[in-house]
Write an enzyme that holds these catalytic residues in place. Sequence first.
Site, mmCIF file in Angstrom:
data_model
loop_
_atom_site.group_PDB
_atom_site.id
_atom_site.type_symbol
_atom_site.label_atom_id
_atom_site.label_comp_id
_atom_site.label_asym_id
_atom_site.label_seq_id
_atom_site.Cartn_x
_atom_site.Cartn_y
_atom_site.Cartn_z
ATOM 1 N N LYS A 135 -3.082 3.602 5.976
ATOM 2 C CA LYS A 135 -2.504 3.476 4.625
ATOM 3 C C LYS A 135 -0.996 3.498 4.769
ATOM 4 O O LYS A 135 -0.460 4.119 5.689
ATOM 5 C CB LYS A 135 -2.946 4.643 3.744
ATOM 6 C CG LYS A 135 -2.823 4.376 2.261
ATOM 7 C CD LYS A 135 -4.052 3.670 1.744
ATOM 8 C CE LYS A 135 -3.950 3.302 0.290
ATOM 9 N NZ LYS A 135 -5.256 2.869 -0.239
ATOM 10 N N ASP A 175 -2.465 -1.678 -3.240
ATOM 11 C CA ASP A 175 -2.892 -0.397 -3.818
ATOM 12 C C ASP A 175 -2.016 -0.243 -5.069
ATOM 13 O O ASP A 175 -1.489 -1.239 -5.581
ATOM 14 C CB ASP A 175 -2.722 0.761 -2.813
ATOM 15 C CG ASP A 175 -3.447 2.032 -3.246
ATOM 16 O OD1 ASP A 175 -4.669 2.113 -3.094
ATOM 17 O OD2 ASP A 175 -2.784 2.955 -3.772
HETATM 18 P P1 NDP Z 1 -2.425 -0.526 -10.220
HETATM 19 O O1 NDP Z 1 -1.026 -0.343 -9.811
HETATM 20 O O2 NDP Z 1 -2.929 -1.893 -10.506
HETATM 21 O O3 NDP Z 1 -2.729 0.366 -11.508
HETATM 22 C C1 NDP Z 1 -2.549 1.742 -11.477
HETATM 23 C C2 NDP Z 1 -2.876 2.309 -12.842
HETATM 24 O O4 NDP Z 1 -2.944 3.716 -12.764
HETATM 25 C C3 NDP Z 1 -1.811 2.006 -13.886
HETATM 26 O O5 NDP Z 1 -2.418 1.939 -15.151
HETATM 27 C C4 NDP Z 1 -0.907 3.222 -13.765
HETATM 28 O O6 NDP Z 1 -0.144 3.497 -14.933
HETATM 29 C C5 NDP Z 1 -1.907 4.317 -13.539
HETATM 30 N N1 NDP Z 1 -1.279 5.396 -12.766
HETATM 31 C C6 NDP Z 1 -0.767 5.306 -11.517
HETATM 32 N N2 NDP Z 1 -0.244 6.485 -11.135
HETATM 33 C C7 NDP Z 1 -0.448 7.317 -12.171
HETATM 34 C C8 NDP Z 1 -0.133 8.671 -12.395
HETATM 35 N N3 NDP Z 1 0.483 9.407 -11.456
HETATM 36 N N4 NDP Z 1 -0.510 9.217 -13.577
HETATM 37 C C9 NDP Z 1 -1.140 8.479 -14.534
HETATM 38 N N5 NDP Z 1 -1.447 7.177 -14.388
HETATM 39 C C10 NDP Z 1 -1.108 6.623 -13.222
HETATM 40 O O7 NDP Z 1 -3.299 0.171 -9.076
HETATM 41 P P2 NDP Z 1 -4.836 -0.038 -8.727
HETATM 42 O O8 NDP Z 1 -5.614 -0.314 -9.952
HETATM 43 O O9 NDP Z 1 -4.916 -0.962 -7.584
HETATM 44 O O10 NDP Z 1 -5.201 1.412 -8.156
HETATM 45 C C11 NDP Z 1 -5.748 2.446 -8.968
HETATM 46 C C12 NDP Z 1 -6.476 3.455 -8.104
HETATM 47 O O11 NDP Z 1 -7.531 2.781 -7.375
HETATM 48 C C13 NDP Z 1 -5.631 4.140 -7.016
HETATM 49 O O12 NDP Z 1 -6.125 5.443 -6.823
HETATM 50 C C14 NDP Z 1 -5.922 3.310 -5.761
HETATM 51 O O13 NDP Z 1 -5.693 4.044 -4.586
HETATM 52 C C15 NDP Z 1 -7.401 3.026 -5.975
HETATM 53 N N6 NDP Z 1 -7.944 1.899 -5.240
HETATM 54 C C16 NDP Z 1 -7.421 0.652 -5.345
HETATM 55 C C17 NDP Z 1 -7.984 -0.404 -4.668
HETATM 56 C C18 NDP Z 1 -7.523 -1.797 -4.836
HETATM 57 O O14 NDP Z 1 -8.187 -2.696 -4.292
HETATM 58 N N7 NDP Z 1 -6.453 -2.074 -5.554
HETATM 59 C C19 NDP Z 1 -9.100 -0.190 -3.748
HETATM 60 C C20 NDP Z 1 -9.642 1.148 -3.769
HETATM 61 C C21 NDP Z 1 -9.050 2.139 -4.471
HETATM 62 P P3 NDP Z 1 1.439 3.170 -14.949
HETATM 63 O O15 NDP Z 1 1.504 1.675 -14.983
HETATM 64 O O16 NDP Z 1 1.958 3.834 -16.158
HETATM 65 O O17 NDP Z 1 1.995 3.733 -13.675
HETATM 66 O O1 2IT Z 2 -7.962 2.314 -1.195
HETATM 67 C C1 2IT Z 2 -8.373 1.194 -0.834
HETATM 68 O O2 2IT Z 2 -9.495 1.039 -0.364
HETATM 69 C C2 2IT Z 2 -7.469 0.051 -1.019
HETATM 70 N N1 2IT Z 2 -6.395 0.212 -1.573
HETATM 71 C C3 2IT Z 2 -7.860 -1.296 -0.502
HETATM 72 C C4 2IT Z 2 -7.622 -1.400 0.974
HETATM 73 C C5 2IT Z 2 -7.820 -2.767 1.569
HETATM 74 O O3 2IT Z 2 -7.465 -2.898 2.747
HETATM 75 O O4 2IT Z 2 -8.308 -3.686 0.904
#
Ligand code: NDP
Ligand code: 2IT
Length: 455
Positions: A135, A175
């Site tokens: 990561k 992420d």
């Molecule tokens: P995005 O940046 O697309 O969206 C993040 C969302 O979460 C936004 O709505 C943001 O609000 C909110 N957020 C982030 N930090 C905080 C915080 N500290 N407190 C409150 N709200 C918060 O990210 P993703 O959707 O990609 O990721 C969301 C989660 O999913 C994370 O935990 C990530 O690690 C996990 N994840 C993502 C994957 C992926 O493929 N993208 C894969 C597996 C897991 P704001 O805009 O106000 O910051």
């Molecule tokens: O937390 C996760 O699994 C991710 N942000 C996606 C990682 C990836 O390599 O697609």
Amino acid sequence: MSKIATPEKTSEYLQRFVEGVERRNPGELEFNQAVFEVAHDIFPYIADKPVYHDRQILERMSEPDRIIIFRICWEDDDGNIRVNRGYRVQNNNSIGPYKGGIRFHKSVNLSILKFLAFEQTFKNSLTGLPMGGGKGGSDFNPKGKTDSEVMRFCQAFMTELHHHIGPNMDVPAGDIGVGAREIGYLFGQYKRLTNQFVGVLTGKGLEFGGSEIRTEATGYGAVYFMDSMLGFRNDAVDGKTCVVSGSGNVATHAVEKINQLGGTAVTLSDSSGFIHDRAGIDEEKLAYVKELKEVRRGRISEYADKYDATFHAGKSPWHVPCDLAFPCATQNEISKADAVALVKNGCIGVSEGANMPTEQDGIQIFLDAKIAFGPSKAANAGGVAVSGLEMSQNSARISWSEDELQRLLKDTMDNIHEKCVTYGQESDSYVNFMKGANIGGFVKVADAMLAYGVV
Ligand code: NDP
Ligand code: 2IT
């Protein structure tokens, strides 16, 4: 120590292990939390498998292979020089190249990236694909930055990172704060610096080596996982009221799949608060949210100005009565009190789209209530699984169809569900998916490490 450990000995070893991790990683709360959650299930599992003790497998897994920390220098639109810190935590490459996302958020620090890289190792193993765990990220805050500032930052970030990654070495992805736009800038800079067009990043645009379904995969997968957990209880997402947090990539695609499976999503959130739409967030409203967040980069409160919904500033949605909950924002967003409220209000299932969104004592509430609890390393593995399939397509220089990838994603989530049942079903037939995912993820990595000897 190569005898079978008694329960007393097992808890003594666990205690000693946890103290050692805390001593070596002082103040790293998220990292210690993630390691403890895993160790809690692994120590009893390996009590009658002394080779894992003797070879110090979990001790080695919880010490990253290496961590790269670097300065990122870039110029903002007003000509000011800005300095940020960049990281790549390469946790474990026993079963494949390091693989895991990049996070750009002001809260990013070593503890958060180490916990994410550790979790990723188990998650990637669960997918059944040959991917190790890593990561990376930066404390760069994308909020309020112009497109050209984000581009210059991404170029500066990649200028250092490119020394440490490669299609057979380490393959980053998105992420929090890193989506299609950032991956495009990062890939463009990698290509410029190395003069190579290779699958060094996943989540790329479809025009330059990206895979169908990668964008949707994490959110879709989390809902499939919920449907599998409920299916095991002869129930389904169909007809259920769902609360969802976040409004980014994972949250919006979770809502999309909830709608497709006949559920009703009534909340979304961002770091300012949550919206509650009793009528449900249908396809038209979801298209508005995607445009709001991805194009205009606005706040979720605007939803309540446009539609018949309420906005709750500074609050999270866990006290809204629901059948199912999908935390899809960030780590530790469900406290013990939130978990108690969810269970009290009738919630029967939680599927974690975000990484480690439930605090340790919140998880205990869910397990004690025997609801269907899908921990992140299993429930959100769909994203990295399709990343793995993007790597395969890049290596073979082919593109699979959307239908084929939809099928592969669904199959992967079903297989992970099955693995969790194998390792997590208890004597009263309740499935502890946390235990199942921890052990199911551990075994393959551990056995590869045994094969390598002491390295
Ligand atoms: P995005 O940046 O697309 O969206 C993040 C969302 O979460 C936004 O709505 C943001 O609000 C909110 N957020 C982030 N930090 C905080 C915080 N500290 N407190 C409150 N709200 C918060 O990210 P993703 O959707 O990609 O990721 C969301 C989660 O999913 C994370 O935990 C990530 O690690 C996990 N994840 C993502 C994957 C992926 O493929 N993208 C894969 C597996 C897991 P704001 O805009 O106000 O910051
Ligand atoms: O937390 C996760 O699994 C991710 N942000 C996606 C990682 C990836 O390599 O697609």
